[in-house]
Design an enzyme around this catalytic site. Sequence first.
Site, PDB file in Angstrom:
ATOM      1  N   ARG A 154       1.366  -6.484   4.822  1.00  0.00           N
ATOM      2  CA  ARG A 154       1.432  -7.844   5.480  1.00  0.00           C
ATOM      3  C   ARG A 154       0.874  -7.369   6.610  1.00  0.00           C
ATOM      4  O   ARG A 154       0.846  -7.939   7.510  1.00  0.00           O
ATOM      5  CB  ARG A 154       3.097  -7.390   6.151  1.00  0.00           C
ATOM      6  N   CYS A 209       0.768  -1.051   0.185  1.00  0.00           N
ATOM      7  CA  CYS A 209      -0.141  -0.376  -0.160  1.00  0.00           C
ATOM      8  C   CYS A 209       0.645   0.898  -0.084  1.00  0.00           C
ATOM      9  O   CYS A 209       0.922   1.885   0.192  1.00  0.00           O
ATOM     10  CB  CYS A 209      -0.491  -0.384   1.454  1.00  0.00           C
ATOM     11  N   ALA A 210       1.973   1.311  -0.759  1.00  0.00           N
ATOM     12  CA  ALA A 210       2.715   2.020  -1.118  1.00  0.00           C
ATOM     13  C   ALA A 210       2.192   3.395  -1.763  1.00  0.00           C
ATOM     14  O   ALA A 210       1.058   3.609  -1.655  1.00  0.00           O
ATOM     15  CB  ALA A 210       3.318   1.951  -1.927  1.00  0.00           C
ATOM     16  N   LYS A 262      10.532   2.307  -9.836  1.00  0.00           N
ATOM     17  CA  LYS A 262      12.034   2.407 -10.566  1.00  0.00           C
ATOM     18  C   LYS A 262      13.062   2.781  -8.232  1.00  0.00           C
ATOM     19  O   LYS A 262      12.021   2.663  -7.327  1.00  0.00           O
ATOM     20  CB  LYS A 262      12.097   3.602 -10.606  1.00  0.00           C
ATOM     21  N   ARG A 269      13.198   5.851   2.739  1.00  0.00           N
ATOM     22  CA  ARG A 269      13.907   6.284   1.338  1.00  0.00           C
ATOM     23  C   ARG A 269      15.344   7.194   2.331  1.00  0.00           C
ATOM     24  O   ARG A 269      16.668   7.567   1.620  1.00  0.00           O
ATOM     25  CB  ARG A 269      13.951   7.681   0.746  1.00  0.00           C
ATOM     26  N   ALA A 307       1.665   3.960  -5.077  1.00  0.00           N
ATOM     27  CA  ALA A 307       0.776   2.987  -6.042  1.00  0.00           C
ATOM     28  C   ALA A 307      -1.076   3.914  -5.328  1.00  0.00           C
ATOM     29  O   ALA A 307      -1.883   3.941  -5.909  1.00  0.00           O
ATOM     30  CB  ALA A 307       0.554   1.979  -4.789  1.00  0.00           C
ATOM     31  N   TYR A 355       2.624 -11.416   0.414  1.00  0.00           N
ATOM     32  CA  TYR A 355       2.174 -11.209  -0.981  1.00  0.00           C
ATOM     33  C   TYR A 355       1.950 -12.391  -2.050  1.00  0.00           C
ATOM     34  O   TYR A 355       1.207 -12.450  -3.689  1.00  0.00           O
ATOM     35  CB  TYR A 355       3.463 -10.600  -1.057  1.00  0.00           C
ATOM     36  N   LEU A 411       6.845  -1.665  -3.753  1.00  0.00           N
ATOM     37  CA  LEU A 411       6.693  -2.189  -2.700  1.00  0.00           C
ATOM     38  C   LEU A 411       8.657  -1.275  -2.272  1.00  0.00           C
ATOM     39  O   LEU A 411       9.184  -1.224  -3.496  1.00  0.00           O
ATOM     40  CB  LEU A 411       7.839  -4.282  -2.445  1.00  0.00           C
TER      41      LEU A 411
END
Length: 266
Positions: free
Chosen positions: A38, A12-13, A98, A166, A16, A59, A75
């Site tokens: 997860r 659920c980034a 990416k 990040r 996205a 996943y 992910l």
Amino acid sequence: MTQMIRWGVLGCAGIAIKAVIPAIQSSRSGRVTAIASRDPKRAEETAAAFGIAKAYGSYETLLADADIDAIYNPLPNHLDVPLTIKALEQGKPVLCEKPIALSAGEAMTLAAAQKAANLPVAEAFIARHHPQWKKAQALVAEGWIGEARVIQTIFSYYLDDPRNVRNQANIGGGGTVRRRMLRRQHGALPVQCRTLAGDRADGTRPRLRYGPPRERTARASRGPAARLHLLDAAHPFFSGLDDAIANMKAIDALFRSATTGRWEAP
């Protein structure tokens, strides 16, 4: 009649939820029909928000769903290659965010798996496809600004949370986007790299040089400096996994140069 592609989303980034799922749900050729996290509750909440039929707590369960045609993988970077390969093993093509790998070795492992599965794998990299970037590249190639001698780019945002993926170097935190955008605008691939300052290669300030008879430099503004010697622009700029492998070879060379203090070949 266009076939409706049934997409499964891994995780659920933010990209996205904010961009890709809404785009697929509004398209004429695809629908997100399953999402996995997860955290099962988060998957269920995201599914409810976007009208997604299925929510999974793993996943692997999503990848095994025979009613899914393709996978979108946004992910964290260290999971890109392992989960993309698992998707290929389940017979599903993949659009992966990416960078598609943490190293050239990983990218080549993925390329081998893609070839064995004979299924599409694409890296979701906007600068390769966006009309604005294509137009800018065409204008440079056509000589609208004359001979390109210097390109300077700036990309920055404020992020001081050490828990954010990040900022976690051990799972692939850091950036490679600006280096590839510079390579794309020059239409050439690097043949030599060097980190000039500092001991980190995850925030490099790359300098790209063409060979004789003239030297041209592209420079980005943040972090330790790095130089990349490039092939002549007549060489084709590869796409797909070839491009991803070339990009990661350059990044690997920058990391090596940060340690050795010398020029390193990708």
